[in-house]
Motif scaffolding. Sequence first.
Motif, PDB file in Angstrom:
ATOM      1  N   PHE A 156      35.240  12.236  -1.205  1.00  0.00           N
ATOM      2  CA  PHE A 156      35.430  11.686  -2.547  1.00  0.00           C
ATOM      3  C   PHE A 156      34.937  10.245  -2.503  1.00  0.00           C
ATOM      4  O   PHE A 156      34.809   9.669  -1.425  1.00  0.00           O
ATOM      5  CB  PHE A 156      36.911  11.739  -2.969  1.00  0.00           C
ATOM      6  N   PRO A 157      34.641   9.639  -3.639  1.00  0.00           N
ATOM      7  CA  PRO A 157      34.137   8.264  -3.599  1.00  0.00           C
ATOM      8  C   PRO A 157      35.236   7.310  -3.131  1.00  0.00           C
ATOM      9  O   PRO A 157      36.250   7.159  -3.805  1.00  0.00           O
ATOM     10  CB  PRO A 157      33.737   7.977  -5.052  1.00  0.00           C
ATOM     11  N   VAL A 158      35.046   6.713  -1.968  1.00  0.00           N
ATOM     12  CA  VAL A 158      36.052   5.785  -1.447  1.00  0.00           C
ATOM     13  C   VAL A 158      35.924   4.474  -2.211  1.00  0.00           C
ATOM     14  O   VAL A 158      34.844   3.883  -2.285  1.00  0.00           O
ATOM     15  CB  VAL A 158      35.880   5.575   0.068  1.00  0.00           C
ATOM     16  N   HIS A 159      37.033   4.060  -2.774  1.00  0.00           N
ATOM     17  CA  HIS A 159      37.029   2.927  -3.691  1.00  0.00           C
ATOM     18  C   HIS A 159      36.532   1.652  -3.010  1.00  0.00           C
ATOM     19  O   HIS A 159      37.068   1.243  -1.983  1.00  0.00           O
ATOM     20  CB  HIS A 159      38.441   2.735  -4.226  1.00  0.00           C
TER      21      HIS A 159
END
Lengths: 190, 475
Positions: free
Chosen positions: A52-55
Amino acid sequence: MAEAKPKVRGKVVAAPTCAAVVGWFETPSALYHACESLRDKGYKDFDAHTPFPVHGLEKAMGLKPSRLPWIVLGGAITGFLTALSMQWWMGGVDYPLNISGKPGFSIQASIPILFELTVLLSAFGTFFGLWGLCGLPKLFDPVMQHPSFHKASDDRFFLSIEAKDPKFDSKTVTELLQKLGAHEVEEVAP
Amino acid sequence: MSAFIPRDVDNTLTTVERPPLILGKQSFNAITESVSDVVEGKTKRGWLVFFALALFGLMILGASLSDLVGVGIGEWGLNHPVGWAWDITGFVFWIGIGHAGTLISAILFLFRQKWRTSINRAAEAMTLFAVAAALIYPGFHVGRIWLAYWLLPIPNQMAIWPNFKSPLLWDVFAVSTYGTVSALFWFVGLVPDLATLRDRATTKSRRIAYGIFAMGWRGSHRHWLNYEKAYMILAGLSTPLVLSVHTIVSFDFATSIMPGWHTTIFPPYFVAGAVFSGFAMVVSLMVLVRKAYGLEHLITLRHLENMNKIILATGSMVGYAYAMEFFIAWYSGNVYERYAFINRAFGPYAWAYWTMVSCNVITPQLFWFRKIRTSIPAMFALSIFVNIGMWFERFVIIVTSLHRDYLPSSWGYFRPQIVDITTFIGTFGLFFTLFLVFIRFLPGIAISEVKGVLPIADPHGHDDHHGDEKEVAHG
């Protein structure tokens, strides 16, 4: 998996080139810190592969913001101008319909279609622009050869340093990744 | 930190600390497993039963549409003075249902409502299938379906163009844009999850099928950067789009001079009604899906409660609009307008009007009570009532306004014919067939998005977490 490893490694060492060195981390924060230190050491061509897109990872990697909005703006302008010229020419010039004595073309009656086509072409710009910028579809990429890479879409956080990086040296980066806490650090063939 | 939150924790109670969004095992792998299980596991008996029923409905649709094309749309009970009835009622009904999907995927995203991640995928799918069901009506109402392309401005041998001043043409553009943008948004959201299914595939055919649609997605952060921007832009585009679609649908009525239709309250009133009915449909579907596939820890009671709150809010707006229509009919001093509304409530269609009021105005008010808002059987029943009510709302607006126009000698009473009824039942068949196929073969919950809202996904906290991943093979 355990048996496959030496084979892969042996093959890669024998080959004249290697495409990248790949390893994985267990948590987003471990990956984040590893990206920060690669960035600080001056590496440019490295990439993270995460489920998932890691913040905020783009900051740790030193990436520039996406150029996508400009493509979308192009789509929006195209859609707006298309809708305007279409309604003006078709309704006002080529085939004016006299309904209740109203003009063939008027800006007020054109607004719904102006809006819809602007949105439609912006959405096409977003969709095709996204895949264009990502270089997808591309069914094969060297990093996919890493024996655990199928977990990159599940629960592992991969880091790859590509051979095209000017500072790339397979031995140094392998050791560097191991020092940063990466597991299964492997070279992958092009 | 706790890596496990019991599945039966009541996360609808608000405490000082925010209650967790996801219950049960809190690891990335656990999310992948529970969502992929639905797709990878054996076909459930219950699914087969529902699928058989849905296919039967689809066959009814096929038969009705063949009949309509073969015999003509005179098969519908349309005649003077009611030239528009169940067809446009069904169209507006289905388009309205679709709106909840876009509201969840786009508007709640822009408002940073993280709870949307568990339900957005299925709700977006519902949007697409609802639009497909809606398009049946205008498509077949043209009579000669093979000439439906006349709706579009395509150069033709007659050298004519469509009328750009007509709200019906605006509707063609609005609905086709809506369907297209919803499909693009949905597909963009699916790609990372298709990659997950590709990477987990145990058979070659699965790997190829999911692999082609995953397009070689490899979770690269350079891609995620563009991806998140694209997602944000699509959400930003869909938000005004969804408001415009039902606004333009309401223009079909509001730009006419028919008493009961010619009113400026229609656009906001139609949008609120659309969201109202759409959320009711999402609640009905989610209650069934989470139970059937054991996804209660992902689609939690809190998600359902939040949706019920939205139903309460939009239901109250709809009730306000009903009252305001009556007020304006009286206040305008226009005798035709006043008659249209008195006739609506007390004329021959009073039964439909009061069905609508009891389903749409009274029913949602029960959601003020927390007990009802958090009771599964109660919310399921109420959501069905809301959908019945919203169908009746469109029927009442359309038919009661038409059946008694300015000239009493042409007054009439619309009765649906058998093909009206079977076409409508058939659209449910189409909708549920598509939805069941979706839930069986595609990830019904956005895997990558749910992972992103877990506390362990934050790179700046919980450094010590090593999860429950006993299976991890080191080195």
